[in-house]
Design a protein around this motif. Structure first.
Motif, PDB file in Angstrom:
ATOM      1  N   ASN A 109      26.353 -21.439  12.255  1.00  8.49           N
ATOM      2  CA  ASN A 109      26.225 -21.509  10.798  1.00  8.49           C
ATOM      3  C   ASN A 109      24.893 -21.089  10.203  1.00  8.49           C
ATOM      4  O   ASN A 109      24.720 -21.118   9.003  1.00  8.49           O
ATOM      5  N   SER A 110      23.926 -20.777  11.032  1.00  7.86           N
ATOM      6  CA  SER A 110      22.611 -20.428  10.489  1.00  7.86           C
ATOM      7  C   SER A 110      21.807 -19.690  11.551  1.00  7.86           C
ATOM      8  O   SER A 110      22.222 -19.620  12.724  1.00  7.86           O
ATOM      9  N   GLY A 111      20.652 -19.207  11.138  1.00  3.71           N
ATOM     10  CA  GLY A 111      19.794 -18.492  12.066  1.00  3.71           C
ATOM     11  C   GLY A 111      19.212 -19.403  13.136  1.00  3.71           C
ATOM     12  O   GLY A 111      19.179 -19.064  14.320  1.00  3.71           O
ATOM     13  N   ALA A 112      18.757 -20.582  12.704  1.00  7.50           N
ATOM     14  CA  ALA A 112      18.177 -21.508  13.679  1.00  7.50           C
ATOM     15  C   ALA A 112      19.230 -21.907  14.714  1.00  7.50           C
ATOM     16  O   ALA A 112      18.937 -22.009  15.907  1.00  7.50           O
ATOM     17  N   ALA A 114      21.831 -20.149  15.624  1.00  8.26           N
ATOM     18  CA  ALA A 114      22.099 -18.998  16.492  1.00  8.26           C
ATOM     19  C   ALA A 114      21.000 -18.914  17.560  1.00  8.26           C
ATOM     20  O   ALA A 114      21.278 -18.702  18.742  1.00  8.26           O
ATOM     21  N   ASN A 115      19.748 -19.130  17.148  1.00 12.38           N
ATOM     22  CA  ASN A 115      18.661 -19.095  18.131  1.00 12.38           C
ATOM     23  C   ASN A 115      18.773 -20.232  19.139  1.00 12.38           C
ATOM     24  O   ASN A 115      18.470 -20.048  20.321  1.00 12.38           O
ATOM     25  N   GLU A 116      19.234 -21.401  18.688  1.00  7.61           N
ATOM     26  CA  GLU A 116      19.464 -22.507  19.637  1.00  7.61           C
ATOM     27  C   GLU A 116      20.418 -22.047  20.737  1.00  7.61           C
ATOM     28  O   GLU A 116      20.238 -22.379  21.910  1.00  7.61           O
ATOM     29  N   SER A 143       5.612 -15.336  15.050  1.00  8.15           N
ATOM     30  CA  SER A 143       7.066 -15.192  14.971  1.00  8.15           C
ATOM     31  C   SER A 143       7.631 -16.268  14.052  1.00  8.15           C
ATOM     32  O   SER A 143       6.919 -17.215  13.670  1.00  8.15           O
ATOM     33  N   PHE A 144       8.901 -16.132  13.690  1.00 12.80           N
ATOM     34  CA  PHE A 144       9.606 -17.208  12.993  1.00 12.80           C
ATOM     35  C   PHE A 144      11.038 -17.265  13.511  1.00 12.80           C
ATOM     36  O   PHE A 144      11.757 -16.275  13.458  1.00 12.80           O
ATOM     37  N   HIS A 145      11.427 -18.439  14.025  1.00 12.28           N
ATOM     38  CA  HIS A 145      12.775 -18.555  14.588  1.00 12.28           C
ATOM     39  C   HIS A 145      13.582 -19.695  13.984  1.00 12.28           C
ATOM     40  O   HIS A 145      14.696 -19.957  14.439  1.00 12.28           O
ATOM     41  N   GLY A 146      13.035 -20.400  12.985  1.00 11.81           N
ATOM     42  CA  GLY A 146      13.818 -21.443  12.326  1.00 11.81           C
ATOM     43  C   GLY A 146      13.163 -22.806  12.412  1.00 11.81           C
ATOM     44  O   GLY A 146      12.059 -22.962  12.941  1.00 11.81           O
ATOM     45  N   ARG A 147      13.867 -23.822  11.906  1.00 11.07           N
ATOM     46  CA  ARG A 147      13.259 -25.133  11.678  1.00 11.07           C
ATOM     47  C   ARG A 147      13.801 -26.262  12.538  1.00 11.07           C
ATOM     48  O   ARG A 147      13.458 -27.417  12.321  1.00 11.07           O
ATOM     49  N   LEU A 195      12.229 -12.092  20.954  1.00 11.52           N
ATOM     50  CA  LEU A 195      11.389 -11.590  19.866  1.00 11.52           C
ATOM     51  C   LEU A 195      12.205 -11.094  18.687  1.00 11.52           C
ATOM     52  O   LEU A 195      13.388 -10.752  18.832  1.00 11.52           O
ATOM     53  N   GLU A 196      11.546 -11.104  17.522  1.00 15.21           N
ATOM     54  CA  GLU A 196      12.077 -10.417  16.354  1.00 15.21           C
ATOM     55  C   GLU A 196      11.667  -8.953  16.517  1.00 15.21           C
ATOM     56  O   GLU A 196      10.468  -8.672  16.559  1.00 15.21           O
ATOM     57  N   PRO A 197      12.610  -8.022  16.569  1.00 17.13           N
ATOM     58  CA  PRO A 197      12.222  -6.613  16.655  1.00 17.13           C
ATOM     59  C   PRO A 197      11.335  -6.193  15.471  1.00 17.13           C
ATOM     60  O   PRO A 197      10.485  -5.326  15.625  1.00 17.13           O
ATOM     61  N   GLY A 200       9.564 -10.884  10.406  1.00 18.87           N
ATOM     62  CA  GLY A 200       9.843 -10.945   8.970  1.00 18.87           C
ATOM     63  C   GLY A 200       8.929 -11.877   8.206  1.00 18.87           C
ATOM     64  O   GLY A 200       8.111 -11.442   7.391  1.00 18.87           O
ATOM     65  N   GLU A 201       9.040 -13.172   8.501  1.00 18.42           N
ATOM     66  CA  GLU A 201       8.316 -14.200   7.744  1.00 18.42           C
ATOM     67  C   GLU A 201       6.810 -13.975   7.732  1.00 18.42           C
ATOM     68  O   GLU A 201       6.122 -14.376   6.807  1.00 18.42           O
ATOM     69  N   SER A 202       6.290 -13.384   8.799  1.00 16.23           N
ATOM     70  CA  SER A 202       4.833 -13.256   8.856  1.00 16.23           C
ATOM     71  C   SER A 202       4.352 -11.943   8.260  1.00 16.23           C
ATOM     72  O   SER A 202       3.173 -11.636   8.326  1.00 16.23           O
ATOM     73  N   PHE A 228      16.928 -10.659  21.403  1.00 20.42           N
ATOM     74  CA  PHE A 228      16.401 -10.254  20.100  1.00 20.42           C
ATOM     75  C   PHE A 228      16.886 -11.203  19.003  1.00 20.42           C
ATOM     76  O   PHE A 228      18.090 -11.458  18.884  1.00 20.42           O
ATOM     77  N   ASP A 229      15.948 -11.680  18.209  1.00 22.11           N
ATOM     78  CA  ASP A 229      16.291 -12.450  17.017  1.00 22.11           C
ATOM     79  C   ASP A 229      16.435 -11.445  15.877  1.00 22.11           C
ATOM     80  O   ASP A 229      15.447 -10.981  15.313  1.00 22.11           O
ATOM     81  N   GLU A 230      17.697 -11.107  15.569  1.00 22.60           N
ATOM     82  CA  GLU A 230      17.978 -10.135  14.503  1.00 22.60           C
ATOM     83  C   GLU A 230      18.467 -10.850  13.247  1.00 22.60           C
ATOM     84  O   GLU A 230      19.185 -10.277  12.419  1.00 22.60           O
ATOM     85  N   VAL A 231      18.088 -12.123  13.106  1.00 24.28           N
ATOM     86  CA  VAL A 231      18.548 -12.922  11.969  1.00 24.28           C
ATOM     87  C   VAL A 231      18.183 -12.252  10.641  1.00 24.28           C
ATOM     88  O   VAL A 231      19.007 -12.180   9.733  1.00 24.28           O
ATOM     89  N   GLN A 232      16.965 -11.727  10.566  1.00 30.53           N
ATOM     90  CA  GLN A 232      16.542 -11.101   9.306  1.00 30.53           C
ATOM     91  C   GLN A 232      16.727  -9.581   9.337  1.00 30.53           C
ATOM     92  O   GLN A 232      17.102  -8.981   8.342  1.00 30.53           O
ATOM     93  N   CYS A 233      16.481  -8.957  10.474  1.00 30.49           N
ATOM     94  CA  CYS A 233      16.459  -7.483  10.493  1.00 30.49           C
ATOM     95  C   CYS A 233      17.796  -6.870  10.904  1.00 30.49           C
ATOM     96  O   CYS A 233      17.933  -5.655  10.888  1.00 30.49           O
ATOM     97  N   ALA A 260      22.275 -13.949  11.517  1.00 30.18           N
ATOM     98  CA  ALA A 260      22.691 -14.907  10.469  1.00 30.18           C
ATOM     99  C   ALA A 260      22.459 -14.206   9.121  1.00 30.18           C
ATOM    100  O   ALA A 260      22.892 -13.060   8.960  1.00 30.18           O
ATOM    101  N   LYS A 261      21.774 -14.851   8.225  1.00 32.28           N
ATOM    102  CA  LYS A 261      21.398 -14.283   6.930  1.00 32.28           C
ATOM    103  C   LYS A 261      22.477 -13.377   6.305  1.00 32.28           C
ATOM    104  O   LYS A 261      23.441 -13.869   5.771  1.00 32.28           O
ATOM    105  N   GLY A 262      22.268 -12.037   6.393  1.00 28.09           N
ATOM    106  CA  GLY A 262      23.148 -11.114   5.675  1.00 28.09           C
ATOM    107  C   GLY A 262      24.542 -10.965   6.250  1.00 28.09           C
ATOM    108  O   GLY A 262      25.385 -10.276   5.672  1.00 28.09           O
TER     109      GLY A 262
HETATM  110  C1  LIG Z   1      13.866 -13.954  12.196  1.00 31.95           C
HETATM  111  C2  LIG Z   1      14.426 -15.267  11.752  1.00 31.95           C
HETATM  112  N1  LIG Z   1      14.980 -16.089  12.661  1.00 31.95           N
HETATM  113  C3  LIG Z   1      15.502 -17.275  12.316  1.00 31.95           C
HETATM  114  C4  LIG Z   1      15.475 -17.716  11.008  1.00 31.95           C
HETATM  115  C5  LIG Z   1      16.076 -19.048  10.677  1.00 31.95           C
HETATM  116  O1  LIG Z   1      17.276 -18.856  10.008  1.00 31.95           O
HETATM  117  P1  LIG Z   1      17.923 -20.069   9.193  1.00 31.95           P
HETATM  118  O2  LIG Z   1      17.010 -20.355   8.062  1.00 31.95           O
HETATM  119  O3  LIG Z   1      19.262 -19.536   8.756  1.00 31.95           O
HETATM  120  O4  LIG Z   1      18.051 -21.208  10.133  1.00 31.95           O
HETATM  121  C6  LIG Z   1      14.917 -16.908  10.030  1.00 31.95           C
HETATM  122  C7  LIG Z   1      14.873 -17.358   8.637  1.00 31.95           C
HETATM  123  O5  LIG Z   1      14.088 -16.926   7.836  1.00 31.95           O
HETATM  124  C8  LIG Z   1      14.375 -15.642  10.400  1.00 31.95           C
HETATM  125  O6  LIG Z   1      13.808 -14.837   9.508  1.00 31.95           O
END
Ligand SMILES: Cc1ncc(COP(=O)(O)O)c(C=O)c1O
Length: 428
Positions: A109-112, A114-116, A143-147, A195-197, A200-202, A228-233, A260-262
């Motif tokens: 249901n979300s990026g975090a 999916a990364n889990e 990097s940013f992978h969620g909360r 890694l995020e290819p 994004g957040e940074s 690859f964390d392609e949540v944003q890209c 996730a995201k888009g």
């Molecule tokens: C690269 C990346 N991974 C993971 C996440 C976390 O996604 P979510 O907020 O849907 O849990 C984000 C959110 O900004 C993100 O940019």
């Protein structure tokens, strides 16, 4: 209790009293949207270049997406994963086809989340393919992978972790785009690199082709997964279904990807793809990587429900039918060119791939302006000023402003946004 429109309390009061203060929100209450335009409660129009932080791939209220969601809601909204449903099977097929490499998917249901699923895949893989047990995942600074608890340990930014210690063990950070740094943090317990290819957040920082190729070689040599964390890209933002293929090393293929995201155009949805590759268990038994996620090993109630999958299918089909990959690449290049042409001394670097664009403020010149003279980060203040001028953008880090508009944003809308930015920069 129902409020008539006239006796509605101010929105700030509702939030102050009833919503936990996890976000420092911009003072704007959005009420509706259409394409790349949104309106606040007072009816003021804004050009939306944040798209809900890279979520509304088709813009707001795209008729095909709203129709798909309402049709599915009238038919069958949710079933749980105890049963088969056609939209989930079809969406999995669609995602595997667009990656173009045999594999299988898991929905969440979300990026975090999916990364889990990726971290758990890495642990499962590491622990089942070695006798001593391998569970460490190498991630990167900035990097940013969620909360979630594991994702804040994976994320290479102190600010997301502060106060939530102890950190989930098993994550170690290396320097992005630096292969030697990856080797230096690796241990005999390393199982994967994530890694995020494009970070994004940074601040929209792409991986170099050389780094991606080097990582693939290193992972193969050491028996690690490359994830690859392609949540944003991912899924169109860069002008390609696969963000990593926009970076000049199309031959590099990962072992697993998170999205996730888009993905579902505004419906909360996440997924992972796991490559069909052989693995050898420590018992000597041969298996496929995806089979390490056997029945009962992982799950979620909502993940892949018919409503979300119908939304995702409609989003992906519309991206295809409206030619939005090529459009995102072309309009993104146009935006970069326009932004680089602004010629303000306040702009440092302009970076971007497709419609994932970062404008970095020059730390030196900005410190002499109104944007540099308060506690609030310059990126936030720039976003404040743009909002006042009718343009929504997203800050990234302290000095970068991000544009992540809908994939169907027009050249004219880009020109309008650039004109607003130019005017705002001239005024500060
Ligand atoms: C690269 C990346 N991974 C993971 C996440 C976390 O996604 P979510 O907020 O849907 O849990 C984000 C959110 O900004 C993100 O940019």
């Amino acid at each position: 209790m129902h409020h008539s429109e006239r006796d509605q309390p101010p929105i700030r009061e509702l939030y102050d009293q009833y919503v936990l203060p996890t976000y420092a929100r911009f003072p704007l209450c959005l009420a509706r949207g259409e394409g790349s335009r949104v309106w606040d409660e007072a009816g003021r129009e804004y050009l939306d270049f944040g798209a809900g932080i890279a979520v509304c791939s088709l813009g707001h209220a795209h008729p095909r997406l709203t129709e798909a969601i309402s049709r599915q809601a009238r038919t069958l909204g949710h079933t749980s994963n105890l049963y088969y449903t056609r939209p989930q099977g079809e969406l999995a097929q669609r995602l595997v086809e667009l990656v173009g490499v045999p594999g299988r998917c898991f929905f969440c249901n979300s990026g975090a989340e999916a990364n889990e699923a990726l971290y758990k895949l890495a642990r499962r893989f590491g622990n089942l393919t070695s006798t001593g047990g391998r569970h460490e995942v190498i991630t990167f600074h900035q990097s940013f992978h969620g909360r979630t608890l594991a994702s804040i340990a994976a994320t290479g930014q102190e600010k997301v972790r502060k106060g939530f210690e102890p950190l989930t063990p098993g994550f170690v950070q290396a320097v992005y785009n630096d292969l030697a740094s990856v080797e230096s943090v690796a241990t005999e317990r390393t199982a994967a690199v994530l890694l995020e290819p494009i970070q994004g957040e940074s601040g929209i920082v792409p991986a170099t082709a050389k780094f991606l190729c080097g990582l693939r070689r290193l992972c193969d040599a050491r028996g690690w997964l490359l994830m690859f964390d392609e949540v944003q890209c991912g899924l169109g933002r860069t002008g390609d279904w696969c963000g990593w293929r926009s970076l000049g090393a199309p031959e590099v293929e990962p072992d697993a990807v998170s999205w996730a995201k888009g993905m579902a155009g505004s419906f909360p949805m996440g997924a992972i793809w796991v490559r069909d590759r052989p693995v050898t268990m420590h018992t000597g038994e041969a298996a496929r990587l995806g089979d390490l996620y056997g029945p009962g090993s992982h799950g979620t109630t909502f993940g892949g429900n018919p409503l979300g999958c119908a939304a995702a299918l409609a989003t992906l089909d519309t991206i295809t039918d409206e030619g939005l990959l090529a459009h995102a690449a072309e309009v993104g290049a146009f935006a970069l060119e326009q932004l680089r042409g602004i010629g303000s001394s306040l702009i440092g670097e302009v970076r971007g791939v497709g419609l994932m664009i970062g404008v970095e403020l020059d730390a030196r010149t900005v410190s002499d302006t109104a944007l540099g003279k308060s506690e609030r980060a310059p990126s936030l203040q720039l976003v404040d000023c743009l909002q006042a001028a009718g343009l929504l953008a997203v800050p990234a880090g302290t000095h970068v402003m991000r544009w992540l508009p809908a994939l169907n944003v027009t050249r004219t809308e880009v020109e309008r946004a650039v004109a607003i930015l130019k005017r705002v920069l001239a005024e500060v």
